[in-house]
Design a protein around this motif. Structure first.
Motif, PDB file in Angstrom:
ATOM      1  N   GLY A  85       0.770  -1.238   0.000  1.00  0.00           N
ATOM      2  CA  GLY A  85       0.000   0.000   0.000  1.00  0.00           C
ATOM      3  C   GLY A  85       0.800   1.287   0.000  1.00  0.00           C
ATOM      4  N   ALA A  86       2.137   1.177  -0.034  1.00  0.00           N
ATOM      5  CA  ALA A  86       2.969   2.384  -0.003  1.00  0.00           C
ATOM      6  C   ALA A  86       3.074   3.018  -1.391  1.00  0.00           C
ATOM      7  N   ASN A  87       3.332   4.330  -1.407  1.00  0.00           N
ATOM      8  CA  ASN A  87       3.652   5.035  -2.653  1.00  0.00           C
ATOM      9  C   ASN A  87       5.170   5.134  -2.738  1.00  0.00           C
ATOM     10  N   VAL A  88       5.721   4.371  -3.656  1.00  0.00           N
ATOM     11  CA  VAL A  88       7.158   4.089  -3.639  1.00  0.00           C
ATOM     12  C   VAL A  88       7.885   4.677  -4.847  1.00  0.00           C
ATOM     13  N   THR A  89       9.070   5.203  -4.588  1.00  0.00           N
ATOM     14  CA  THR A  89      10.009   5.531  -5.657  1.00  0.00           C
ATOM     15  C   THR A  89      11.247   4.672  -5.450  1.00  0.00           C
ATOM     16  N   VAL A  90      11.531   3.803  -6.414  1.00  0.00           N
ATOM     17  CA  VAL A  90      12.760   3.002  -6.332  1.00  0.00           C
ATOM     18  C   VAL A  90      13.831   3.743  -7.122  1.00  0.00           C
ATOM     19  N   THR A  91      15.017   3.865  -6.536  1.00  0.00           N
ATOM     20  CA  THR A  91      16.064   4.641  -7.204  1.00  0.00           C
ATOM     21  C   THR A  91      17.358   3.843  -7.313  1.00  0.00           C
ATOM     22  N   ASP A  92      18.075   4.111  -8.380  1.00  0.00           N
ATOM     23  CA  ASP A  92      19.412   3.544  -8.569  1.00  0.00           C
ATOM     24  C   ASP A  92      20.046   4.304  -9.729  1.00  0.00           C
ATOM     25  N   LEU A  93      21.177   3.818 -10.186  1.00  0.00           N
ATOM     26  CA  LEU A  93      21.891   4.473 -11.277  1.00  0.00           C
ATOM     27  C   LEU A  93      21.153   4.271 -12.601  1.00  0.00           C
ATOM     28  N   GLU A  94      21.526   5.078 -13.570  1.00  0.00           N
ATOM     29  CA  GLU A  94      20.920   5.051 -14.906  1.00  0.00           C
ATOM     30  C   GLU A  94      20.872   3.635 -15.489  1.00  0.00           C
ATOM     31  N   GLU A  95      21.982   2.892 -15.346  1.00  0.00           N
ATOM     32  CA  GLU A  95      22.053   1.585 -16.023  1.00  0.00           C
ATOM     33  C   GLU A  95      21.127   0.531 -15.413  1.00  0.00           C
ATOM     34  N   LEU A  96      20.526   0.829 -14.261  1.00  0.00           N
ATOM     35  CA  LEU A  96      19.605  -0.140 -13.652  1.00  0.00           C
ATOM     36  C   LEU A  96      18.139   0.238 -13.836  1.00  0.00           C
ATOM     37  N   GLN A  97      17.879   1.357 -14.506  1.00  0.00           N
ATOM     38  CA  GLN A  97      16.490   1.807 -14.687  1.00  0.00           C
ATOM     39  C   GLN A  97      15.654   0.785 -15.451  1.00  0.00           C
ATOM     40  N   GLU A  98      16.251   0.234 -16.510  1.00  0.00           N
ATOM     41  CA  GLU A  98      15.500  -0.689 -17.362  1.00  0.00           C
ATOM     42  C   GLU A  98      15.060  -1.914 -16.564  1.00  0.00           C
ATOM     43  N   LEU A  99      15.987  -2.446 -15.766  1.00  0.00           N
ATOM     44  CA  LEU A  99      15.675  -3.631 -14.957  1.00  0.00           C
ATOM     45  C   LEU A  99      14.572  -3.314 -13.941  1.00  0.00           C
ATOM     46  N   MET A 100      14.663  -2.162 -13.276  1.00  0.00           N
ATOM     47  CA  MET A 100      13.635  -1.775 -12.303  1.00  0.00           C
ATOM     48  C   MET A 100      12.280  -1.626 -12.980  1.00  0.00           C
ATOM     49  N   VAL A 115       4.200   2.644  -7.609  1.00  0.00           N
ATOM     50  CA  VAL A 115       5.659   2.489  -7.647  1.00  0.00           C
ATOM     51  C   VAL A 115       6.193   3.023  -8.974  1.00  0.00           C
ATOM     52  N   ARG A 116       7.281   3.797  -8.882  1.00  0.00           N
ATOM     53  CA  ARG A 116       7.934   4.342 -10.076  1.00  0.00           C
ATOM     54  C   ARG A 116       9.436   4.251  -9.859  1.00  0.00           C
ATOM     55  N   ALA A 117      10.185   4.265 -10.966  1.00  0.00           N
ATOM     56  CA  ALA A 117      11.647   4.187 -10.899  1.00  0.00           C
ATOM     57  C   ALA A 117      12.240   5.528 -11.296  1.00  0.00           C
ATOM     58  N   LYS A 118      13.291   5.946 -10.598  1.00  0.00           N
ATOM     59  CA  LYS A 118      13.981   7.190 -10.932  1.00  0.00           C
ATOM     60  C   LYS A 118      15.483   7.039 -10.716  1.00  0.00           C
ATOM     61  N   VAL A 119      16.240   7.883 -11.418  1.00  0.00           N
ATOM     62  CA  VAL A 119      17.690   7.899 -11.233  1.00  0.00           C
ATOM     63  C   VAL A 119      18.022   8.753 -10.013  1.00  0.00           C
TER      64      VAL A 119
END
Length: 225
Positions: A85-100, A115-119
């Protein structure tokens, strides 16, 4: 010929990654793609499993809370938080965006929050991640000495007085690991208070003597500033 098909298929599978299933208490498992190539951050480390399963115990209320995961890699921990139920931003380096993004897509039918992914590169500007999240999640983020200072800067920049940082790490005894770990917690204690979450509060199955979860808060300002 026929003989070639096997190895070639296997290689193709290795290139495409391999799927790790993470059981959930309520409903279908998370399906997490991993990458065989590409260094760290591309497989679901044990500390990520332990932290994800700890979130499921309900020890921390996650519904409608804002959650940020640092060094998310596959996104396993953040995606688990989003199924709770959380509103999540998962973050990592540019090269891991596709995998996330692949993993967010594959599990979106299980997400009850968002859930969304960001650099996010440690040590750099975090304005776009303000206001401070309710929770910051970190699994196995301490293994390079060079990244300690940038990581601590990012933690200081991101946390508000009420932010709870959950840091899960596997205690490693090899090489420089103990030294890096010691330095990290020493530096952390200048600005933060740390509390170890006892093993008996971890998930009954997904726990280990050498995997620790630490709850971290900003030190309260005392007296005149």
């Amino acid at each position: 010929g026929e003989g070639e098909a096997g190895p070639r298929r296997l290689r193709a599978a290795a290139m495409a990654g391999f799927v790790r299933e993470l059981e959930r208490r309520a409903g279908p498992a998370l399906r997490l793609e991993q990458r065989a190539a590409g260094g760290v951050g591309c497989v679901v480390w044990d500390a990520a499993l332990v932290l994800a399963k700890f979130l499921e115990t309900g020890a921390c209320p996650l519904a409608r809370r804002h959650v940020l995961e640092l060094g998310a890699g596959t996104g396993a921990v953040g995606i688990m938080a989003a199924t709770l139920g959380a509103n999540v931003t998962v973050t990592d380096l540019e090269e891991l965006q596709e995998l996330m993004m692949v993993n967010i897509e594959n599990n979106k039918h299980l997400v009850t929050g968002s859930v969304r992914a960001k650099v996010l590169k440690w040590g750099e500007d975090v304005t776009e991640f303000q206001p401070p999240p309710d929770y910051i999640l970190m699994a196995d983020c301490i293994y390079y000495e060079e990244s300690l200072e940038p990581l601590l800067k990012t933690l200081k920049d991101l946390t508000g007085p009420d932010t709870c940082v959950l840091c899960c790490y596997e205690q490693r005894t090899m090489g420089k690991n103990p030294e890096i770990e010691r330095k990290y917690f020493e530096l952390l204690q200048r600005d933060f208070e740390l509390e170890k979450i006892p093993l008996d509060r971890h998930d009954e199955e997904y726990r280990s003597e050498d995997i620790h979860i630490v709850s971290i808060h900003r030190k309260r300002a005392v007296g005149p500033q």
